[in-house]
Design an enzyme around this catalytic site. Sequence first.
Site, PDB file in Angstrom:
ATOM      1  CB  SER A 238      -0.860  -0.042   1.264  1.00  0.00           C
ATOM      2  OG  SER A 238      -1.984   0.761   1.153  1.00  0.00           O
ATOM      3  N   GLY A 274      -3.225  -0.321  -3.736  1.00  0.00           N
ATOM      4  CA  GLY A 274      -1.921   0.124  -3.255  1.00  0.00           C
ATOM      5  C   GLY A 274      -1.370   1.398  -3.853  1.00  0.00           C
ATOM      6  CD  GLU A 316      -8.849  -6.487  -4.359  1.00  0.00           C
ATOM      7  OE1 GLU A 316      -9.498  -7.524  -4.448  1.00  0.00           O
ATOM      8  OE2 GLU A 316      -7.841  -6.373  -3.622  1.00  0.00           O
ATOM      9  N   PRO A 317      -8.298  -0.464  -5.445  1.00  0.00           N
ATOM     10  CG  PRO A 317      -8.495   1.372  -6.872  1.00  0.00           C
ATOM     11  CD  PRO A 317      -8.782  -0.097  -6.778  1.00  0.00           C
ATOM     12  NE  ARG A 363      -2.023   5.654   6.966  1.00  0.00           N
ATOM     13  CZ  ARG A 363      -1.032   6.286   6.397  1.00  0.00           C
ATOM     14  NH1 ARG A 363      -0.902   7.598   6.549  1.00  0.00           N
ATOM     15  NH2 ARG A 363      -0.161   5.653   5.653  1.00  0.00           N
ATOM     16  CE1 TYR A 367       0.936   0.877   9.192  1.00  0.00           C
ATOM     17  CE2 TYR A 367      -0.445   2.829   9.021  1.00  0.00           C
ATOM     18  CZ  TYR A 367      -0.317   1.450   9.099  1.00  0.00           C
ATOM     19  OH  TYR A 367      -1.436   0.677   9.078  1.00  0.00           O
ATOM     20  CB  CYS A 394      -2.060   9.061  28.866  1.00  0.00           C
ATOM     21  SG  CYS A 394      -3.431   9.992  29.507  1.00  0.00           S
ATOM     22  CE1 TYR A 424      -6.705   0.901   4.714  1.00  0.00           C
ATOM     23  CE2 TYR A 424      -5.635   2.431   3.223  1.00  0.00           C
ATOM     24  CZ  TYR A 424      -6.238   1.209   3.465  1.00  0.00           C
ATOM     25  OH  TYR A 424      -6.378   0.312   2.442  1.00  0.00           O
TER      26      TYR A 424
HETATM   27  N1  LLP Z   1      -6.681  -5.140  -1.576  1.00  0.00           N
HETATM   28  C1  LLP Z   1      -6.148  -5.801  -0.551  1.00  0.00           C
HETATM   29  C2  LLP Z   1      -6.159  -7.264  -0.559  1.00  0.00           C
HETATM   30  C3  LLP Z   1      -5.594  -5.102   0.525  1.00  0.00           C
HETATM   31  O1  LLP Z   1      -5.053  -5.773   1.536  1.00  0.00           O
HETATM   32  C4  LLP Z   1      -5.600  -3.690   0.523  1.00  0.00           C
HETATM   33  C5  LLP Z   1      -5.033  -2.938   1.636  1.00  0.00           C
HETATM   34  C6  LLP Z   1      -6.189  -3.028  -0.557  1.00  0.00           C
HETATM   35  C7  LLP Z   1      -6.716  -3.788  -1.602  1.00  0.00           C
HETATM   36  C8  LLP Z   1      -6.286  -1.536  -0.651  1.00  0.00           C
HETATM   37  O2  LLP Z   1      -5.035  -0.929  -0.638  1.00  0.00           O
HETATM   38  P1  LLP Z   1      -4.920   0.653  -0.882  1.00  0.00           P
HETATM   39  O3  LLP Z   1      -5.297   0.932  -2.312  1.00  0.00           O
HETATM   40  O4  LLP Z   1      -5.845   1.327   0.053  1.00  0.00           O
HETATM   41  O5  LLP Z   1      -3.504   0.958  -0.597  1.00  0.00           O
HETATM   42  N2  LLP Z   1      -3.428   0.738   7.321  1.00  0.00           N
HETATM   43  C9  LLP Z   1      -2.426   0.989   6.293  1.00  0.00           C
HETATM   44  C10 LLP Z   1      -2.847   0.425   4.980  1.00  0.00           C
HETATM   45  C11 LLP Z   1      -3.162  -1.030   5.062  1.00  0.00           C
HETATM   46  C12 LLP Z   1      -3.611  -1.548   3.736  1.00  0.00           C
HETATM   47  C13 LLP Z   1      -4.092  -2.934   3.874  1.00  0.00           C
HETATM   48  N3  LLP Z   1      -4.570  -3.509   2.667  1.00  0.00           N
HETATM   49  C14 LLP Z   1      -2.191   2.478   6.186  1.00  0.00           C
HETATM   50  O6  LLP Z   1      -2.865   3.231   6.878  1.00  0.00           O
HETATM   51  O7  LLP Z   1      -1.307   2.920   5.455  1.00  0.00           O
END
Ligand code: LLP
Length: 476
Positions: A238, A274, A316-317, A363, A367, A394, A424
Amino acid sequence: MPVSPSASPLAPTWLRLPDDPNLLAPSVWPSSAARDADGGLVVGEVSARTLADEYGTPLYVIDEADVRERATATREAFESAFAAVGTSAKVYYAGKAFLSVGVARWMAELGLGIDVASLGEFMVALAADVDPARIGFHGNNKSLGEIASGVRMGVGSIVLDSRLEIDRVADEAARAGVRQKVRLRVNSGVHASTHEFLATSHEDQKFGVPLGEVEELVALIRGRDSLDFLGLHCHIGSQIFDTGGFSESARRLLAVHKRLLDGGPVPELNLGGGFGIAYTENDDPTPIGAIARQMAAAIAETCAELGIGIPAIAVEPGRSIVGPGGITVYEVGMVKDVTVDVDGLDATRRYVSVDGGMSDNLRTALYGADYTARIASRVSTAAPQLVRVVGKHCESGDIVVGAEYLPADIAPGDLLAVAATGAYCWSLSNNYNYLGRPAVVAVRDGETHLLIRRETEADLLRRDADFDPTADGSAR
Ligand code: LLP
């Protein structure tokens, strides 16, 4: 690069001393973000002050037009890039980034499917009347209940994540008397967060199955009458800027995909999400149209080399659709200067405390994520001052924005906005220190639409089994 005399020695090297610490960089702020005549921040033609007065702070604000535009642009970019190489593309919005009934409705209306990763996300999508056939169900540890719900509600695809899950889903589909469409999640070995492509597919992580096991597992899937194999799935990570990773991953999957064709049809290939977004002016994400064209070109070229037809593509964004259109509005409380020794010289770090923190934006703590902040209630002619925006929890790691230049006269009562919090942040929000999770409000053309209401202390207390709501002095 000459360092300005007023740049703080405490500032990270990437953070530029701004000429004007009130400016809203278009690459970072929602497309409708602007300053009104009084200097206040306006999004969707509604001022941050109006929103704070009506809904309280902290508040997540979503520029509805921005999110809708990105959803449409993403769908059109993938559809046209893949149409140009002779195949189709489907875009699933990854609900984990942010999901509410309202947002699920926007996505369905704009022609996107929805990717869910739990029963809860699935139920939100169903509550929005999203056609279950347009939903993909993910998860490395789906419960039997989740599998049963997906199968029985007619979910469009279940992404199998392990050998064990093949039988679990097949058995459930057999009991329900249906043929369940499934994908197999593969670990392609392309690990984007390291900014390099690992040579091996034996990554040390929990998702998917190794490339080397795919043929055996697909044979098992094909051996079950209650399963209908759609194809392989891969998600390489991601917040990715190096878009070559998507193409490299597709190439690795297609080599296996070709071998699978010997045993039957493999109509689709799902490449996950991602795509990175700009959190600060320092970030330079590739536009979605260019990503789609690069992926289409790489896939078409690989399929030509392999001598196979190009499968239908799915992506799958989540973040790149909902992230940039969201901001968080806080009220500034305490402002405190701390003197820090830098190589024997004193430097000042100004701590600006806001009325939320790691409960509404985990985040930064999780991260070390970077963010951009601006005073939202006014503009100021004061010189830029390095600040650290912190929350009210705290915990010393309760940091919202690690380093930012803001006007030096920032003071209690100012509203502060943090950009690019649409993805997120609400979905990772929590109740640390019994803070209620903030409301989420959509703004568009001067109108507001509450998506999720604020959680109150009474909401939290109501779940406490020892709480007696009839007793005196309680938070009823
Ligand atoms: N497809 C699958 C199987 C995934 O695991 C994810 C994200 C996505 C699609 C969507 O990814 P995106 O386009 O949103 O990057 N909590 C972390 C991000 C964790 C992403 C987990 N999977 C953050 O805040 O950076």
